[in-house]
Write a protein that holds these residues in place. Structure first.
Motif, PDB file in Angstrom:
ATOM      1  N   PRO A 212      13.103  26.441   4.350  1.00  0.00           N
ATOM      2  CA  PRO A 212      13.703  25.889   3.310  1.00  0.00           C
ATOM      3  C   PRO A 212      15.226  26.413   3.082  1.00  0.00           C
ATOM      4  O   PRO A 212      15.944  25.426   2.766  1.00  0.00           O
ATOM      5  CB  PRO A 212      12.813  26.481   1.987  1.00  0.00           C
ATOM      6  N   VAL A 213      15.428  27.544   3.537  1.00  0.00           N
ATOM      7  CA  VAL A 213      16.919  27.919   3.522  1.00  0.00           C
ATOM      8  C   VAL A 213      17.572  27.542   4.425  1.00  0.00           C
ATOM      9  O   VAL A 213      18.793  26.915   4.179  1.00  0.00           O
ATOM     10  CB  VAL A 213      17.050  29.648   3.602  1.00  0.00           C
ATOM     11  N   PHE A 214      17.182  27.447   5.704  1.00  0.00           N
ATOM     12  CA  PHE A 214      18.103  26.705   6.758  1.00  0.00           C
ATOM     13  C   PHE A 214      18.294  25.119   6.625  1.00  0.00           C
ATOM     14  O   PHE A 214      19.364  24.872   6.688  1.00  0.00           O
ATOM     15  CB  PHE A 214      17.221  26.779   7.940  1.00  0.00           C
ATOM     16  N   ALA A 215      17.199  24.553   5.971  1.00  0.00           N
ATOM     17  CA  ALA A 215      17.337  23.143   5.704  1.00  0.00           C
ATOM     18  C   ALA A 215      18.519  22.858   4.530  1.00  0.00           C
ATOM     19  O   ALA A 215      19.104  22.075   4.424  1.00  0.00           O
ATOM     20  CB  ALA A 215      16.088  22.376   5.212  1.00  0.00           C
ATOM     21  N   ALA A 216      18.345  23.627   3.438  1.00  0.00           N
ATOM     22  CA  ALA A 216      19.246  23.672   2.423  1.00  0.00           C
ATOM     23  C   ALA A 216      20.910  23.817   3.166  1.00  0.00           C
ATOM     24  O   ALA A 216      21.652  23.102   2.502  1.00  0.00           O
ATOM     25  CB  ALA A 216      18.850  24.722   1.226  1.00  0.00           C
ATOM     26  N   VAL A 217      20.801  24.822   3.919  1.00  0.00           N
ATOM     27  CA  VAL A 217      22.392  25.186   4.351  1.00  0.00           C
ATOM     28  C   VAL A 217      22.772  24.369   5.211  1.00  0.00           C
ATOM     29  O   VAL A 217      23.972  23.767   5.103  1.00  0.00           O
ATOM     30  CB  VAL A 217      22.276  26.723   5.037  1.00  0.00           C
ATOM     31  N   TYR A 218      21.911  23.699   6.015  1.00  0.00           N
ATOM     32  CA  TYR A 218      22.258  22.597   6.872  1.00  0.00           C
ATOM     33  C   TYR A 218      22.755  21.125   6.054  1.00  0.00           C
ATOM     34  O   TYR A 218      24.088  20.498   6.146  1.00  0.00           O
ATOM     35  CB  TYR A 218      21.184  22.207   8.016  1.00  0.00           C
ATOM     36  N   GLN A 219      21.807  20.756   4.976  1.00  0.00           N
ATOM     37  CA  GLN A 219      22.243  19.802   4.400  1.00  0.00           C
ATOM     38  C   GLN A 219      23.110  19.829   3.611  1.00  0.00           C
ATOM     39  O   GLN A 219      24.141  18.991   3.211  1.00  0.00           O
ATOM     40  CB  GLN A 219      20.602  19.638   3.448  1.00  0.00           C
ATOM     41  N   LEU A 220      23.574  20.942   3.040  1.00  0.00           N
ATOM     42  CA  LEU A 220      24.767  20.964   2.009  1.00  0.00           C
ATOM     43  C   LEU A 220      25.975  21.391   2.723  1.00  0.00           C
ATOM     44  O   LEU A 220      27.039  20.844   2.512  1.00  0.00           O
ATOM     45  CB  LEU A 220      24.685  22.384   1.325  1.00  0.00           C
ATOM     46  N   ALA A 221      25.908  21.841   3.828  1.00  0.00           N
ATOM     47  CA  ALA A 221      27.389  22.506   4.871  1.00  0.00           C
ATOM     48  C   ALA A 221      27.408  21.678   5.986  1.00  0.00           C
ATOM     49  O   ALA A 221      28.847  21.607   6.411  1.00  0.00           O
ATOM     50  CB  ALA A 221      27.426  23.913   5.006  1.00  0.00           C
ATOM     51  N   PRO A 223      28.717  18.743   8.782  1.00  0.00           N
ATOM     52  CA  PRO A 223      29.293  17.764   8.648  1.00  0.00           C
ATOM     53  C   PRO A 223      28.622  16.370   9.015  1.00  0.00           C
ATOM     54  O   PRO A 223      27.457  16.399   9.354  1.00  0.00           O
ATOM     55  CB  PRO A 223      30.193  17.615   9.848  1.00  0.00           C
ATOM     56  N   GLY A 224      29.020  15.232   8.441  1.00  0.00           N
ATOM     57  CA  GLY A 224      28.215  14.085   8.833  1.00  0.00           C
ATOM     58  C   GLY A 224      27.547  13.445   7.441  1.00  0.00           C
ATOM     59  O   GLY A 224      27.695  14.252   6.491  1.00  0.00           O
ATOM     60  N   THR A 225      27.255  12.477   7.647  1.00  0.00           N
ATOM     61  CA  THR A 225      26.782  11.615   6.538  1.00  0.00           C
ATOM     62  C   THR A 225      25.377  12.186   5.905  1.00  0.00           C
ATOM     63  O   THR A 225      24.506  12.905   6.609  1.00  0.00           O
ATOM     64  CB  THR A 225      26.483  10.168   6.549  1.00  0.00           C
ATOM     65  N   LEU A 226      24.731  11.915   4.664  1.00  0.00           N
ATOM     66  CA  LEU A 226      23.620  12.496   4.033  1.00  0.00           C
ATOM     67  C   LEU A 226      22.547  12.071   5.095  1.00  0.00           C
ATOM     68  O   LEU A 226      21.763  12.929   5.328  1.00  0.00           O
ATOM     69  CB  LEU A 226      23.466  12.093   2.583  1.00  0.00           C
ATOM     70  N   LEU A 227      22.544  10.969   5.325  1.00  0.00           N
ATOM     71  CA  LEU A 227      21.353  10.106   6.083  1.00  0.00           C
ATOM     72  C   LEU A 227      21.432  10.850   7.415  1.00  0.00           C
ATOM     73  O   LEU A 227      20.345  11.334   8.060  1.00  0.00           O
ATOM     74  CB  LEU A 227      21.477   8.798   6.219  1.00  0.00           C
ATOM     75  N   LYS A 228      22.647  11.240   8.133  1.00  0.00           N
ATOM     76  CA  LYS A 228      22.541  11.663   9.426  1.00  0.00           C
ATOM     77  C   LYS A 228      22.054  13.166   9.434  1.00  0.00           C
ATOM     78  O   LYS A 228      21.290  13.652  10.324  1.00  0.00           O
ATOM     79  CB  LYS A 228      24.017  11.554  10.059  1.00  0.00           C
ATOM     80  N   ARG A 229      22.575  13.728   8.396  1.00  0.00           N
ATOM     81  CA  ARG A 229      22.148  15.233   8.378  1.00  0.00           C
ATOM     82  C   ARG A 229      20.644  15.400   8.010  1.00  0.00           C
ATOM     83  O   ARG A 229      19.923  16.213   8.727  1.00  0.00           O
ATOM     84  CB  ARG A 229      22.787  16.077   7.126  1.00  0.00           C
ATOM     85  N   ALA A 230      20.007  14.351   7.179  1.00  0.00           N
ATOM     86  CA  ALA A 230      18.657  14.500   6.908  1.00  0.00           C
ATOM     87  C   ALA A 230      17.771  13.902   8.090  1.00  0.00           C
ATOM     88  O   ALA A 230      16.847  14.691   8.618  1.00  0.00           O
ATOM     89  CB  ALA A 230      18.288  13.317   5.819  1.00  0.00           C
ATOM     90  N   LEU A 231      18.098  13.228   9.110  1.00  0.00           N
ATOM     91  CA  LEU A 231      17.619  12.718  10.415  1.00  0.00           C
ATOM     92  C   LEU A 231      17.502  13.819  11.167  1.00  0.00           C
ATOM     93  O   LEU A 231      16.617  14.153  12.065  1.00  0.00           O
ATOM     94  CB  LEU A 231      17.983  11.420  10.830  1.00  0.00           C
ATOM     95  N   ARG A 232      18.578  14.666  11.362  1.00  0.00           N
ATOM     96  CA  ARG A 232      18.723  15.883  12.259  1.00  0.00           C
ATOM     97  C   ARG A 232      17.757  16.897  11.932  1.00  0.00           C
ATOM     98  O   ARG A 232      17.308  17.415  12.506  1.00  0.00           O
ATOM     99  CB  ARG A 232      20.237  16.115  12.442  1.00  0.00           C
ATOM    100  N   LEU A 233      17.983  17.075  10.680  1.00  0.00           N
ATOM    101  CA  LEU A 233      16.848  18.218  10.215  1.00  0.00           C
ATOM    102  C   LEU A 233      15.374  17.928  10.383  1.00  0.00           C
ATOM    103  O   LEU A 233      14.580  18.679  10.740  1.00  0.00           O
ATOM    104  CB  LEU A 233      16.927  18.189   8.622  1.00  0.00           C
ATOM    105  N   LEU A 234      14.951  16.532  10.323  1.00  0.00           N
ATOM    106  CA  LEU A 234      13.870  15.968  10.525  1.00  0.00           C
ATOM    107  C   LEU A 234      13.368  16.342  11.729  1.00  0.00           C
ATOM    108  O   LEU A 234      12.488  17.016  12.358  1.00  0.00           O
ATOM    109  CB  LEU A 234      13.535  14.605  10.169  1.00  0.00           C
ATOM    110  N   THR A 235      14.476  15.959  12.834  1.00  0.00           N
ATOM    111  CA  THR A 235      14.144  16.426  14.269  1.00  0.00           C
ATOM    112  C   THR A 235      13.916  17.839  14.454  1.00  0.00           C
ATOM    113  O   THR A 235      13.067  18.070  15.195  1.00  0.00           O
ATOM    114  CB  THR A 235      15.338  15.763  15.202  1.00  0.00           C
TER     115      THR A 235
END
Length: 422
Positions: A212-221, A223-235
């Motif tokens: 959860p910490v890793f996901a929050a830090v990546y999504q918050l900080a 670069p890139g659009t919200l959707l792109k960050r979310a898809l990368r996190l999912l991968t």
């Protein structure tokens, strides 16, 4: 190496100079940096390796290590005995390095403990690289010193307990995540997922506490659009899940007659081992949750629980020397950088290590008992926050701002806390 802004830009020449000194560290090492870090590594090696021939090896796990070194079946499944009739109560991956060492060098105490010495030194080396890229060489040196001399780290790195391997793999995962946030590349995020998956195979659900910490830090900080960050996190999450569950699925698909019985379970099910005995039974009043064995579940509980667990008379002296300083650094850095750009890397680092510390502290506090050595996994977070915090406070002190009081306050607070713990 990218420049990392670390203090809020102002018109003050002193503030700009302090910002460059803390975050904008040169790619080439400073004159003092290499010899100082080499000295830390030498000290870490001596501390962790001293008396390794008489190391405090765990008798249960050491028996399994010897069996795993002499039998392929025991090696694959973590057999407690060479014939592989029953396993240990953990996944075997954590002890594969130990078994290989015993296979290579013989059934000696030092051979069983040697991988943990190596893993401990590697963790110090890796934390230095990560903190240097985040907050500069001064912060990196302080962080490695804090980690090297943490008592629970010193003791655990010459034993046969999976927490040392867990800590190394999670620090590697944090470094990959930091690179993913900094570069906007997918590969480091996938690498992060692999490291977390391997950490899961070392100590199961505990490895997922950082997700959860890793996901929050990546999504918050990142670069890139919200959707792109979310898809990368999912991968990255899919990779972590696949690697995490690989051995569990292997054991589940193997007929019970062709593998050892899984210790800690009442139904010989690997999912019960992971999610029952080493999972929900640690937070439930029912010691048989998800197929766990009540007797072994009860035997591993302790009085180390509750919200004061990290600072009690048993656990506190082992891990908590820099806890107030780490908390102060995390809080002040977030307040001072509240208006920084979303992708501010210094703030992202404090979120990463502060979140790591917070999540583990909460989980340990609400579980039904913890051994003191469980807390070794938070030592890198405390060390990184200590190094990054002192570097930040030092830059503010030298800039002559009103925030300069943070440095002497942190030092006094740490000295007083040490007297309380002693």
């Amino acid at each position: 190496m990218a420049t990392i802004p670390t203090t809020r830009p102002t018109g003050s020449h002193g503030r700009r100079r302090a910002s460059r000194r803390l975050g904008g560290h040169p790619e080439a090492p400073l004159r003092w940096e290499r010899p100082a870090f080499a000295a830390v590594l030498v000290v870490a090696t001596l501390l962790y390796g001293w008396g390794i021939g008489h190391a405090a090896v765990h008798p249960h796990y050491s028996a399994a290590i010897r069996s795993m070194a002499t039998s392929r079946r025991a090696f694959l499944f973590g057999g407690l005995d060479p014939s592989g009739s029953i396993t240990i109560d953990k996944l075997p991956d954590a002890f594969w390095p130990h078994a290989v060492s015993v296979w290579l060098f013989g059934p000696y105490t030092w051979a069983a403990a040697l991988p943990q010495v190596v893993e401990g030194v590697l963790t110090v080396w890796l934390l230095h690289r990560i903190v240097r890229a985040w907050a500069g060489p001064f912060a990196a040196l302080i962080a490695t010193l804090a980690l090297t001399f943490t008592p629970v780290t010193v003791v655990l790195n010459r034993a046969t307990i999976p927490d040392t391997t867990l800590t190394l793999l999670l620090v590697a995962a944090a470094g990959a995540l930091q690179k993913a946030v900094r570069t906007e590349r997918l590969l480091p995020l996938i690498t992060c997922g692999i490291w977390v998956g391997l950490a899961f195979q070392t100590k199961m659900l505990q490895a997922w506490l950082v997700l959860p910490v890793f996901a929050a830090v990546y999504q918050l900080a990142a670069p890139g659009t919200l959707l792109k960050r979310a898809l990368r996190l999912l991968t990255g999450g899919v990779v972590a899940l696949a690697v995490s569950c690989s051995w569990v699925l292997l054991a589940w698909l193997t007929p019970a007659a062709d593998r050892p019985y899984l210790d800690g379970t009442s139904n010989n099910n690997p999912f019960s081992l992971v999610f029952g005995y080493n999972g929900m039974s640690r937070f439930s009043g029912d010691p048989t949750s998800f197929g766990a064995v009540a007797g072994t579940t009860a035997s591993r509980t302790s009085g180390n629980t509750g919200w004061g667990m990290l600072v009690n008379h048993t656990v506190g002296p082992q891990i908590a020397w820099f806890l107030p300083l780490a908390v102060l650094a995390a809080v002040l850095s977030l307040v001072w950088h509240a208006r920084a750009p979303r992708t501010d890397l210094l703030r992202a680092g404090f979120l990463l290590w502060g979140g790591w510390l917070t999540v583990h502290g909460v989980v340990f506090s609400i579980s039904n008992g913890n051994h003191a050595y469980y807390t070794a996994v938070i030592a890198p977070a405390l060390a990184a926050l200590t190094g990054g915090g002192l570097a930040l406070f030092r830059s503010e002190y030298e800039a002559g701002s009103r925030r300069r009081v943070a440095l002497p306050s942190a030092i006094v607070q740490t000295v007083v806390w040490a007297l309380v713990l002693d």
